[in-house]
Write a protein that holds these residues in place. Structure first.
Motif, PDB file in Angstrom:
ATOM      1  N   GLU A 151       0.883  -1.337   0.022  1.00  0.00           N
ATOM      2  CA  GLU A 151       0.137   0.085  -0.003  1.00  0.00           C
ATOM      3  C   GLU A 151       0.864   1.242  -0.085  1.00  0.00           C
ATOM      4  N   THR A 152       2.251   1.140   0.637  1.00  0.00           N
ATOM      5  CA  THR A 152       2.964   2.170   0.693  1.00  0.00           C
ATOM      6  C   THR A 152       3.901   2.386  -0.132  1.00  0.00           C
ATOM      7  N   PHE A 153       4.361   1.101  -0.702  1.00  0.00           N
ATOM      8  CA  PHE A 153       5.670   1.143  -1.754  1.00  0.00           C
ATOM      9  C   PHE A 153       4.752   0.611  -2.978  1.00  0.00           C
ATOM     10  N   ALA A 154       4.280   1.326  -3.905  1.00  0.00           N
ATOM     11  CA  ALA A 154       3.287   0.919  -4.850  1.00  0.00           C
ATOM     12  C   ALA A 154       4.108   0.639  -6.422  1.00  0.00           C
ATOM     13  N   LYS A 155       3.517   0.242  -7.349  1.00  0.00           N
ATOM     14  CA  LYS A 155       4.199   0.060  -8.750  1.00  0.00           C
ATOM     15  C   LYS A 155       4.556   1.326  -9.108  1.00  0.00           C
ATOM     16  N   LEU A 156       5.537   1.454 -10.178  1.00  0.00           N
ATOM     17  CA  LEU A 156       5.657   2.620 -10.735  1.00  0.00           C
ATOM     18  C   LEU A 156       4.891   2.765 -11.862  1.00  0.00           C
ATOM     19  N   ASP A 157       4.487   4.118 -12.446  1.00  0.00           N
ATOM     20  CA  ASP A 157       3.630   4.263 -13.645  1.00  0.00           C
ATOM     21  C   ASP A 157       4.400   3.675 -14.865  1.00  0.00           C
ATOM     22  N   ASP A 158       5.640   3.430 -14.919  1.00  0.00           N
ATOM     23  CA  ASP A 158       6.362   3.203 -15.973  1.00  0.00           C
ATOM     24  C   ASP A 158       5.705   1.571 -16.403  1.00  0.00           C
ATOM     25  N   PHE A 159       5.377   1.010 -15.379  1.00  0.00           N
ATOM     26  CA  PHE A 159       4.813  -0.303 -15.682  1.00  0.00           C
ATOM     27  C   PHE A 159       3.626  -0.350 -16.630  1.00  0.00           C
ATOM     28  N   ARG A 160       2.831   0.800 -16.226  1.00  0.00           N
ATOM     29  CA  ARG A 160       1.681   0.884 -17.050  1.00  0.00           C
ATOM     30  C   ARG A 160       2.025   1.526 -18.472  1.00  0.00           C
ATOM     31  N   VAL A 161       3.163   1.901 -18.694  1.00  0.00           N
ATOM     32  CA  VAL A 161       3.308   2.486 -20.058  1.00  0.00           C
ATOM     33  C   VAL A 161       3.645   1.182 -20.852  1.00  0.00           C
ATOM     34  N   ALA A 162       4.242   0.114 -20.358  1.00  0.00           N
ATOM     35  CA  ALA A 162       4.730  -0.863 -20.879  1.00  0.00           C
ATOM     36  C   ALA A 162       3.587  -2.056 -21.116  1.00  0.00           C
TER      37      ALA A 162
ATOM     38  N   ALA B  89      10.097 -14.274 -34.354  1.00  0.00           N
ATOM     39  CA  ALA B  89       9.873 -12.818 -34.239  1.00  0.00           C
ATOM     40  C   ALA B  89       8.971 -12.315 -33.246  1.00  0.00           C
ATOM     41  N   LEU B  90       7.889 -12.859 -32.603  1.00  0.00           N
ATOM     42  CA  LEU B  90       7.252 -12.608 -31.272  1.00  0.00           C
ATOM     43  C   LEU B  90       8.582 -12.284 -30.055  1.00  0.00           C
ATOM     44  N   ALA B  91       9.497 -13.224 -30.089  1.00  0.00           N
ATOM     45  CA  ALA B  91      10.360 -13.169 -29.017  1.00  0.00           C
ATOM     46  C   ALA B  91      11.158 -11.857 -29.073  1.00  0.00           C
ATOM     47  N   ALA B  92      11.298 -11.380 -30.400  1.00  0.00           N
ATOM     48  CA  ALA B  92      12.091 -10.081 -30.698  1.00  0.00           C
ATOM     49  C   ALA B  92      11.228  -8.962 -30.516  1.00  0.00           C
ATOM     50  N   ASP B  93      10.175  -9.058 -30.606  1.00  0.00           N
ATOM     51  CA  ASP B  93       9.032  -7.817 -30.387  1.00  0.00           C
ATOM     52  C   ASP B  93       9.098  -7.710 -28.885  1.00  0.00           C
TER      53      ASP B  93
ATOM     54  N   SER C 212       5.915  -2.710 -28.779  1.00  0.00           N
ATOM     55  CA  SER C 212       4.940  -2.512 -28.004  1.00  0.00           C
ATOM     56  C   SER C 212       3.720  -2.528 -28.818  1.00  0.00           C
ATOM     57  N   ASP C 213       3.750  -1.970 -30.022  1.00  0.00           N
ATOM     58  CA  ASP C 213       2.711  -1.952 -30.967  1.00  0.00           C
ATOM     59  C   ASP C 213       2.458  -3.380 -31.508  1.00  0.00           C
ATOM     60  N   ARG C 214       3.675  -4.084 -31.843  1.00  0.00           N
ATOM     61  CA  ARG C 214       3.594  -5.131 -32.549  1.00  0.00           C
ATOM     62  C   ARG C 214       3.197  -6.272 -31.666  1.00  0.00           C
ATOM     63  N   LEU C 215       3.648  -6.162 -30.309  1.00  0.00           N
ATOM     64  CA  LEU C 215       3.448  -7.188 -29.291  1.00  0.00           C
ATOM     65  C   LEU C 215       1.763  -7.232 -29.118  1.00  0.00           C
ATOM     66  N   ARG C 216       1.091  -5.917 -29.016  1.00  0.00           N
ATOM     67  CA  ARG C 216      -0.374  -5.902 -28.848  1.00  0.00           C
ATOM     68  C   ARG C 216      -0.975  -6.492 -30.110  1.00  0.00           C
ATOM     69  N   ASP C 217      -0.470  -6.363 -31.352  1.00  0.00           N
ATOM     70  CA  ASP C 217      -1.224  -6.991 -32.441  1.00  0.00           C
ATOM     71  C   ASP C 217      -1.046  -8.441 -32.270  1.00  0.00           C
ATOM     72  N   TRP C 218       0.132  -8.978 -31.875  1.00  0.00           N
ATOM     73  CA  TRP C 218       0.249 -10.322 -31.486  1.00  0.00           C
ATOM     74  C   TRP C 218      -0.957 -10.965 -30.626  1.00  0.00           C
ATOM     75  N   ALA C 219      -0.919 -10.176 -29.602  1.00  0.00           N
ATOM     76  CA  ALA C 219      -1.880 -10.679 -28.378  1.00  0.00           C
ATOM     77  C   ALA C 219      -3.435 -10.531 -28.977  1.00  0.00           C
TER      78      ALA C 219
ATOM     79  N   ASP D 235      -4.444  -6.864 -22.113  1.00  0.00           N
ATOM     80  CA  ASP D 235      -3.432  -6.495 -21.365  1.00  0.00           C
ATOM     81  C   ASP D 235      -2.694  -7.584 -20.686  1.00  0.00           C
ATOM     82  N   GLN D 236      -3.642  -8.852 -20.069  1.00  0.00           N
ATOM     83  CA  GLN D 236      -2.972  -9.850 -19.350  1.00  0.00           C
ATOM     84  C   GLN D 236      -2.114 -10.587 -20.499  1.00  0.00           C
TER      85      GLN D 236
END
Length: 445
Positions: free
Chosen positions: A68-79, A162-166, A197-204, A242-243
């Motif tokens: 609760e006090t030590f939360a995740k960084l917003d950088d993780f939401r970027v990714a 290809a997916l591993a590289a993305d 990131s864009d290609r990974l979302r297309d894969w997902a 996202d999962q």
């Protein structure tokens, strides 16, 4: 009298830019020198923002036990947007509950043979007597295992590569030369991150669209597809996507790195290699089983020592949600914090000769007994959901490779921190086909 009203000290820096240049040039070296000269909690000044580094098991335990006090960084939401890696509170608990059964030891134990066979198929094409690029091969093997075991699906080898590289491109956001700069600066690493990131979302999206949710399909992918299609589910379509994105990265990246480093370390330590191959020849007979893998005690020691010396997650980033006391100091609200796994794992206060690769140090102790002195998967409530899967996969892959080939490292191993502990350049090893009871058994099967 305590100093709990003061900020952590800061090592000597440069006017205006503080520690930016020193940290960007050699992050691991800078942190090591700062811990030695300044202490286990210190403050870095990076182009106008402060980042607090924590490098002691007791204070890391405090931080990881208090989400609760030590939360995740917003950088993780970027990714990863709203993936399990990124979210907090009730949303995190709901997502974890939906997926944790797939990574329980009792469930994944049945997958040992599949992991071994996936690896055996991949290494069948390795050039006997030639060189292989370990980092690329391990990323592809780990990703194929993720698909076969967790997603319940298969992809052609070219798509896997290809997916591993993305997925690997997501490390670009956290490259030190970019991370020290404001988010709006368009560095080459960030551009690579955006494309990946864009290609990974297309894969997902494509993977989900092709997945049914039939009652006979117990894969994680089918479960996520069912949650997406259920109007009463608390998961909307974006959250399910996202999962899959998060799993495509986290479900293979760190394991692939650990396997890369383990293979290189075996190949550069002949005494370790001899014991490793001898154990395989003694224990293994026929297709890999969970019982076989459980009997590989020395291989377990090799894995633990690899995870200690080269932890794939070198630091665990957090941000404080309020003013908080940590050790002898006070951190302000909204403070960026790096919990340094790398420093703890290589600290002579906790490990004798910490820079030596010595699997024997694990003969009389276990990962659990080491507590917060050994945190390759984190610890506390948010300990890695896939840690049992990762350990089983590491052992199955190392066993499948070692029973077929002998590895010889031809270059030194250099690493550099991004989101994960990345090789500083490609990692190659020379391979030769083994002869002996296990290798002969494979050839005859």
């Amino acid at each position: 009298m305590g100093r709990t009203s003061s900020l952590p000290p800061s090592p000597p820096g440069t006017p205006v830019i503080g520690h930016t240049a020193a940290f960007a040039a050699d992050p691991f070296g800078f942190v090591r020198q700062s811990v030695e000269s300044t202490g286990d909690i210190f403050r870095m000044e990076l182009l106008g923002r402060d980042v607090y580094v924590v490098a002691a098991p007791s204070t890391i335990e405090t931080a990881l036990s208090n989400g609760e006090t030590f939360a995740k960084l917003d950088d993780f939401r970027v990714a990863f947007d709203e993936a399990l890696l990124s979210v907090e509170g009730d949303q995190w608990r709901r997502q974890r509950h939906a997926m944790e059964d797939f990574f329980a030891p009792a469930r994944i134990g049945d997958d040992a043979e599949t992991m071994g066979q996936v690896t055996a198929n991949r290494i069948e094409e390795w050039p006997t007597g030639g060189r292989i690029q370990l980092d690329e091969e391990m990323r592809s093997i780990a990703l194929e295992n993720l698909f076969e075991v967790v997603f319940g699906a298969s992809l052609p080898a070219t798509d896997i590569d290809a997916l591993a590289a993305d997925a690997n491109a997501l490390n670009g956001w956290f490259e030190p030369t970019s991370w020290v700069l404001p988010d709006w600066v368009p560095t080459p690493a960030r551009r690579k991150f955006r494309r990946g990131s864009d290609r990974l979302r297309d894969w997902a999206r494509s993977i989900l669209d092709e997945t049914g949710a039939g009652p006979a399909d117990e894969s994680l992918l089918a479960t996520l597809a069912a949650l997406r299609d259920d109007p009463d589910s608390e998961f909307d379509q974006a959250e399910v996507l996202d999962q899959v994105v998060g799993m495509l990265f986290a479900g293979h990246e760190t394991t692939a790195l650990a396997m890369t480093y383990a293979c290189h370390l075996i190949g550069s330590h002949p005494d370790v290699a001899d014991r490793f191959y001898a154990e395989l020849d003694t224990v293994l007979d026929g297709p890999l089983t969970l019982e076989d893998l459980s009997a590989l005690e020395y291989t377990t020691q090799v894995i633990n020592e690899t995870l200690r010396l080269y932890p794939p997650v070198h630091a665990i980033p957090r941000v404080t949600t309020e003013r908080v006391t940590l050790g002898d100091y006070v951190l302000p609200e909204d403070a960026e914090v790096l919990l340094s796994t790398w420093s703890v794992h290589r600290d002579p206060r906790f490990y004798d000769a910490p820079l030596e690769f010595d699997p024997g140090r694990w003969v009389d102790t276990t990962a659990r007994e080491r507590g917060f002195e050994f945190i390759p998967f984190g610890n506390g409530p948010r300990i890695c959901i896939g840690r049992h899967f990762a350990r089983l996969e590491m052992k199955a892959v190392l066993a499948a490779i070692g029973r077929r080939y002998r590895l010889e490292a031809t270059d030194d191993l250099d690493v550099f921190p991004k989101m994960t502990t990345q090789p500083d350049g490609s990692v190659f090893v020379q391979i030769t086909e083994r002869t002996g009871p296990v290798a002969d058994g494979i050839a005859d099967s």
